[in-house]
Design a protein around this motif. Sequence first.
Motif, PDB file in Angstrom:
ATOM      1  N   LYS A 225     -10.426  -8.825  90.664  1.00  0.00           N
ATOM      2  CA  LYS A 225     -10.716 -10.207  90.289  1.00  0.00           C
ATOM      3  C   LYS A 225     -11.518 -10.942  91.351  1.00  0.00           C
ATOM      4  O   LYS A 225     -12.451 -11.708  91.027  1.00  0.00           O
ATOM      5  CB  LYS A 225      -9.398 -10.949  90.026  1.00  0.00           C
ATOM      6  CG  LYS A 225      -9.566 -12.413  89.654  1.00  0.00           C
ATOM      7  CD  LYS A 225      -8.208 -13.061  89.412  1.00  0.00           C
ATOM      8  CE  LYS A 225      -8.338 -14.540  89.053  1.00  0.00           C
ATOM      9  NZ  LYS A 225      -7.004 -15.166  88.834  1.00  0.00           N
ATOM     10  N   ARG A 226     -11.199 -10.707  92.651  1.00  0.00           N
ATOM     11  CA  ARG A 226     -11.736 -11.560  93.707  1.00  0.00           C
ATOM     12  C   ARG A 226     -12.748 -10.902  94.632  1.00  0.00           C
ATOM     13  O   ARG A 226     -13.549 -11.603  95.263  1.00  0.00           O
ATOM     14  CB  ARG A 226     -10.578 -12.110  94.548  1.00  0.00           C
ATOM     15  CG  ARG A 226      -9.551 -12.893  93.740  1.00  0.00           C
ATOM     16  CD  ARG A 226      -8.389 -13.324  94.614  1.00  0.00           C
ATOM     17  NE  ARG A 226      -7.299 -13.874  93.802  1.00  0.00           N
ATOM     18  CZ  ARG A 226      -6.019 -13.581  93.972  1.00  0.00           C
ATOM     19  NH1 ARG A 226      -5.655 -12.754  94.953  1.00  0.00           N
ATOM     20  NH2 ARG A 226      -5.105 -14.114  93.192  1.00  0.00           N
TER      21      ARG A 226
ATOM     22  N   LYS B 296     -20.390  -5.921  92.683  1.00  0.00           N
ATOM     23  CA  LYS B 296     -19.124  -6.151  91.980  1.00  0.00           C
ATOM     24  C   LYS B 296     -18.314  -4.855  91.912  1.00  0.00           C
ATOM     25  O   LYS B 296     -18.867  -3.774  91.706  1.00  0.00           O
ATOM     26  CB  LYS B 296     -19.387  -6.663  90.563  1.00  0.00           C
ATOM     27  CG  LYS B 296     -20.033  -8.033  90.511  1.00  0.00           C
ATOM     28  CD  LYS B 296     -20.235  -8.475  89.066  1.00  0.00           C
ATOM     29  CE  LYS B 296     -20.891  -9.844  89.007  1.00  0.00           C
ATOM     30  NZ  LYS B 296     -21.099 -10.292  87.605  1.00  0.00           N
TER      31      LYS B 296
ATOM     32  N   TRP C 274      -8.779 -12.344  99.688  1.00  0.00           N
ATOM     33  CA  TRP C 274      -8.685 -11.705  98.379  1.00  0.00           C
ATOM     34  C   TRP C 274      -7.238 -11.513  97.931  1.00  0.00           C
ATOM     35  O   TRP C 274      -6.971 -11.358  96.747  1.00  0.00           O
ATOM     36  CB  TRP C 274      -9.380 -10.350  98.402  1.00  0.00           C
ATOM     37  CG  TRP C 274     -10.861 -10.435  98.602  1.00  0.00           C
ATOM     38  CD1 TRP C 274     -11.657 -11.534  98.439  1.00  0.00           C
ATOM     39  CD2 TRP C 274     -11.722  -9.380  99.025  1.00  0.00           C
ATOM     40  NE1 TRP C 274     -12.964 -11.226  98.714  1.00  0.00           N
ATOM     41  CE2 TRP C 274     -13.040  -9.917  99.084  1.00  0.00           C
ATOM     42  CE3 TRP C 274     -11.522  -8.039  99.343  1.00  0.00           C
ATOM     43  CZ2 TRP C 274     -14.138  -9.137  99.449  1.00  0.00           C
ATOM     44  CZ3 TRP C 274     -12.616  -7.267  99.706  1.00  0.00           C
ATOM     45  CH2 TRP C 274     -13.916  -7.822  99.757  1.00  0.00           C
TER      46      TRP C 274
ATOM     47  N   ASP D 290       0.401 -13.042  95.559  1.00  0.00           N
ATOM     48  CA  ASP D 290       0.195 -11.702  94.994  1.00  0.00           C
ATOM     49  C   ASP D 290       1.321 -10.736  95.353  1.00  0.00           C
ATOM     50  O   ASP D 290       1.342  -9.605  94.863  1.00  0.00           O
ATOM     51  CB  ASP D 290      -1.142 -11.137  95.479  1.00  0.00           C
ATOM     52  CG  ASP D 290      -2.319 -11.936  94.972  1.00  0.00           C
ATOM     53  OD1 ASP D 290      -2.388 -12.153  93.750  1.00  0.00           O
ATOM     54  OD2 ASP D 290      -3.149 -12.357  95.805  1.00  0.00           O
TER      55      ASP D 290
ATOM     56  N   LYS E 292      -5.234  -5.468  90.892  1.00  0.00           N
ATOM     57  CA  LYS E 292      -5.450  -6.662  90.067  1.00  0.00           C
ATOM     58  C   LYS E 292      -6.178  -7.736  90.869  1.00  0.00           C
ATOM     59  O   LYS E 292      -7.161  -8.342  90.397  1.00  0.00           O
ATOM     60  CB  LYS E 292      -4.117  -7.199  89.560  1.00  0.00           C
ATOM     61  CG  LYS E 292      -4.248  -8.446  88.691  1.00  0.00           C
ATOM     62  CD  LYS E 292      -2.879  -8.928  88.212  1.00  0.00           C
ATOM     63  CE  LYS E 292      -3.003 -10.202  87.376  1.00  0.00           C
ATOM     64  NZ  LYS E 292      -1.667 -10.685  86.920  1.00  0.00           N
ATOM     65  N   ALA E 293      -5.722  -7.989  92.092  1.00  0.00           N
ATOM     66  CA  ALA E 293      -6.323  -9.036  92.918  1.00  0.00           C
ATOM     67  C   ALA E 293      -7.739  -8.661  93.354  1.00  0.00           C
ATOM     68  O   ALA E 293      -8.653  -9.495  93.316  1.00  0.00           O
ATOM     69  CB  ALA E 293      -5.456  -9.298  94.143  1.00  0.00           C
TER      70      ALA E 293
END
Length: 304
Positions: free
Chosen positions: A275-276, A250, A220, A225, A271-272
């Motif tokens: 998203k993942r 999610k 992830w 990053d 942020k990462a």
Amino acid sequence: MKIVFASLGKGVIACALCLAPFHASLAKEKEPLILSPSSKWNLNYADDSCKLARFFGTGDDRVAVTISRFESGNSFHLAVAGKPLTHFSADHITMAFGPDGGSLNRGFMAGSLGTFKPALFGSSAHLLKRDDNDNYEEHAANTLRDLQTPPAADEEAAIQWLEVRQKARAPVHIELGSMGQPMAAMRKCTDELMTHWGIDVAAHRQLANLPIPTKSPNKWLTSADYPSHLLARGAQGIIQFRLSVDADGKPTQCHIQQSSRPEGFDRAVCKALMKRARFEPAHTRDGKAIASYWRNTVRFVAGR
């Protein structure tokens, strides 16, 4: 440089409990420095953590010990700080609870704890002996087990001391006193903490499973990053975070529980992950998927 989760997956910097007993090669070669309490235990109810703190010894021998938790369960983050640790190396120490308690012998980081220097920090510590592993599915099962099965009061009450050990150095022996009441107070604090997140603690103690990552969390976050302006100056960081996870698996919110800063690391992590990160959601014992949470630690390590 690298970015790693502190307690999951093969090849990460793992802050894990040592299963083996204290080996003869680490036997005490010098008389220990014995430190008695010089304050009472103080329990801090913070917005995102519960922290026990106490001072031991006096003068140049004074040390601070903190035990921090960011959720209900049996594991905690341990810090010991003060001048008696000046010549101890974070890479070669063992911290052991006794008699017959848990021990932590890897994953330490050095730093400072307020005015107390140096400090040695370790995560995924346990007061009592337990098995540990690097498989994230088994890790999730152990986390749920810890949530559902607190230690017996007499087992925690039997723990009386903490010892910092390193070969060829005099151990620092800290007389904690019985840990029964302090840990009971800590458990009450963390249960209350989780209710502030909207978590039904009683219901979670009856879950079949907490959220389980659908793939290794180490995928992830990548080297891309790492904030470039922080990497350029060799900045490193330790980020404690919590993801709210819905019934579809999610993440719906990323919350930083504690961070060594700079804030650029906080933003990069959230942020990462938003998203993942994807999960097999938490389920009740009758198979119903429900909203829950997942928390962990990320380390940004430069120059390695």
